[in-house]
Scaffold this active site. Structure first.
Site, PDB file in Angstrom:
ATOM      1  CD  GLU A 228      -3.531  -5.843   3.686  1.00  0.00           C
ATOM      2  OE1 GLU A 228      -4.488  -5.097   4.053  1.00  0.00           O
ATOM      3  OE2 GLU A 228      -2.322  -5.641   3.598  1.00  0.00           O
TER       4      GLU A 228
ATOM      5  CD  GLU B 129      -3.124  -1.262   2.175  1.00  0.00           C
ATOM      6  OE1 GLU B 129      -3.191  -0.472   3.262  1.00  0.00           O
ATOM      7  OE2 GLU B 129      -3.805  -2.098   2.071  1.00  0.00           O
TER       8      GLU B 129
HETATM    9  O1  AHR Z   1      -4.681  -5.674   7.513  1.00  0.00           O
HETATM   10  C1  AHR Z   1      -4.620  -4.664   8.034  1.00  0.00           C
HETATM   11  C2  AHR Z   1      -3.896  -3.313   7.271  1.00  0.00           C
HETATM   12  O2  AHR Z   1      -4.782  -3.164   6.254  1.00  0.00           O
HETATM   13  C3  AHR Z   1      -2.546  -3.740   6.802  1.00  0.00           C
HETATM   14  O3  AHR Z   1      -1.595  -3.613   7.647  1.00  0.00           O
HETATM   15  C4  AHR Z   1      -2.468  -2.861   5.613  1.00  0.00           C
HETATM   16  O4  AHR Z   1      -1.818  -3.195   4.266  1.00  0.00           O
HETATM   17  C5  AHR Z   1      -4.163  -2.539   5.333  1.00  0.00           C
HETATM   18  O5  AHR Z   1      -4.235  -1.193   5.227  1.00  0.00           O
END
Ligand code: AHR
Length: 538
Positions: free
Chosen positions: A308, A184
């Site tokens: 994610e 990210e």
């Molecule tokens: O999974 C929780 C968080 O969400 C992670 O650290 C990040 O990559 C995302 O914003």
């Protein structure tokens, strides 16, 4: 791929699929996990050496967590973050534990003891039976540190970092194949957030160097949500060094329908990302107006790493407080819908890792006494057990959901069938049909494909549960119910239920020439639509 016909009041819903119409292989990595140094995911989750009830092995690993991960057959685990990655110094986490430095952790505002690091993670993956997937620090980290980590993990040379691994008791290289180029990096909450131009330039150079050191690795480019200009740009610039393009989406809403339908937005994101990948591969010659010539620049076609995904309301479960979500039946249905999306879009998905695996927005929660399998654990388990092999073409005729959606654009962009369906032909020749009935008040009586023999039925949620039921220590309200269905006629999908039906078939396995199979599938689906229209007039 699912095609869909919206039906009106009084019409009979139906689902059609056939074992002879596979549309894509389902990558086993679709059922991956994620472990971040965040909240109680590592410390108190995976690693809990001080557990007073002796729930740990000689490494300090929770055995109940390992067992559950094995039950889920998690094939790959992403580590060490997440946002944590952007300040992580991997060297702090190797060597004798008493000498490892304690650090202030910036992303989640904690203290990092470094008692769990690379070698512990590799050992844990080995016990779980999962492949490691490491994310590189592209925040405060340097290319030199990244190359050193790669050397430590993968090289067998008589050189400093490879020797350090050996010195630490690990003679053989780990052979870590999957490496993420940051996490990210576009985000305002990220340490060393960067512009797409800066990221693309850096990622390309890092990718080139990492592949020079170990040509066997697969690199995961840092995308955004799949439908942004960041995704388009970084793919254009970095296609050559990209093996997978990563996207992240969390969905959530306080109300049931916007919550459960929200993962449909990920389906659109996947379609758009796949188009952006193709765009990056294509050269267009506009000189030949009015007949533009488009040709692929390369045969190389990266897939998506949805690394994610989950249901997360960061207001209800803030990240710096450990993000311990408590999932109910509505969330369980949303997770099943997420997984339906991945199976339907299997053609484009090379990997998906749920965020996260333990305690932090997770299907598994640990207590001092044992483990809680949250509501969302069950669809994950059923999918991982059965929805493997090949994704099948499906045609669904059902009522639709119309109303508020989250995100808002979903409502005007996509059909939202009340029955959300995917199908898979597993290698043991079972046709597996995964059906989510979104309705919080009505069961849906549905015609199924012609089935010979009996059907194994697994149901989660449904009439026996309230939509807000959750599981907690000592109170497991939401579980899988197993039954058999031998009747002919229509199957009743209970209100707010996830059902997985499976029956033995004799498939003729066509070669997966996608263009042809899609064509055949479309023909067969068209025939099914005609048949079901006949059925309607019965
Ligand atoms: O999974 C929780 C968080 O969400 C992670 O650290 C990040 O990559 C995302 O914003």
């Amino acid at each position: 791929m699912t095609t869909f016909t919206r039906i009106g009041d009084g019409d009979k819903p139906s689902i059609f699929t056939t074992a002879s119409q596979p549309i894509a292989d389902i990558d086993p990595f679709l059922y991956g996990g994620f472990a971040e140094h965040m909240g109680r995911c590592i410390y108190g989750g995976i690693y809990d050496p001080k557990n007073i009830n002796g729930l740990v092995d000689k490494n300090g690993f929770r055995t109940d967590v390992i067992d559950a991960m094995k039950e889920l057959q998690v094939p790959i685990v992403r580590y060490p973050g997440g946002n944590f990655t952007a300040t992580y110094r991997w060297l702090d986490g190797v060597g004798p534990k008493e000498q490892r430095p304690k650090r202030v952790e910036v992303a989640w505002k904690g203290v990092e003891t470094n008692h769990f690091g690379t070698d512990e993670f590799m050992k844990w993956c080995d016990l779980v039976g999962a492949e490691p997937y490491l994310a590189l620090n592209m925040g405060t980290g340097t290319l030199e540190e990244a190359l050193a980590w790669l050397e430590y993990c993968n090289l067998d040379t008589d050189t400093h970092y490879a020797n350090l691994r050996k010195q630490n008791g690990h003679e053989k290289p780990y052979g870590v194949k999957y490496w993420a180029l940051g996490n990210e990096v576009w985000a305002p909450w990220q340490v060393e957030q960067s512009s797409k131009e800066d990221y693309a330039k850096k990622a390309y150079q890092w990718g080139k160097a990492l592949k020079l050191l170990d040509p066997n690795i697969k690199l995961v480019l840092c995308g955004k949500d799949g439908h942004s200009d960041w995704d388009r740009y970084v793919l254009q610039e970095c296609l050559k060094i990209t093996d997978l393009h990563s996207i992240h989406i969390y969905t959530f809403d306080m109300e049931h329908y916007p919550n459960v339908t929200s993962p449909k937005s990920a389906e659109r994101a996947i379609e758009i990302t796949a188009a952006l990948i193709d765009l990056a591969r294509t050269e267009v010659d506009y000189e030949t107006f009015p007949r533009f010539v488009t040709k692929p620049k390369t045969a190389h076609r990266p897939k998506i790493s949805f690394d994610e995904w989950n249901i997360w309301n960061p207001i209800r479960a803030p990240g710096d407080k450990g993000a311990e979500e408590k999932y109910d039946v509505s969330d369980m249905l949303a997770v099943a819908l997420w997984l339906n999306v991945f199976v339907r879009q299997a053609k484009h998905i090379g990997m998906a890792t749920i965020a996260q695996s333990v305690n932090v927005i997770a299907p598994l929660m640990t207590t001092e006494q044992g483990i809680i399998r949250q509501t969302t654990y069950w669809p994950l388990l059923l999918f991982s057990k059965y929805m493997r092999g090949q994704s099948l073409a499906v045609h669904v005729r059902s009522p639709t959901y119309t109303g508020r959606t989250s995100p808002e654009w979903l409502e005007s962009t996509m059909d939202i069938p009340m029955l959300d369906v995917s199908a898979a032909l597993s290698d043991d020749d079972y046709l597996n049909l995964a059906v989510v009935n979104l309705s919080d008040c009505e069961s849906v009586e549905t015609s199924l494909p012609l089935i010979e023999g009996s059907v194994q039925v697994f149901t989660v949620g449904g009439n026996k549960n309230d939509i807000r039921d959750t599981n907690s220590w000592g109170s497991t309200k939401v579980v899988i119910t197993e039954s058999e269905w031998c009747e002919s006629g229509r199957f009743v999908f209970e209100k707010h239920s996830f059902t997985l039906l499976r029956w033995k078939v004799t498939p003729s396995r066509p070669n997966l020439d996608l263009s042809l199979t899609s064509l055949k599938a479309s023909r067969e689906i068209a025939a099914a639509v005609v048949n079901s229209l006949h059925a309607r007039s019965e």
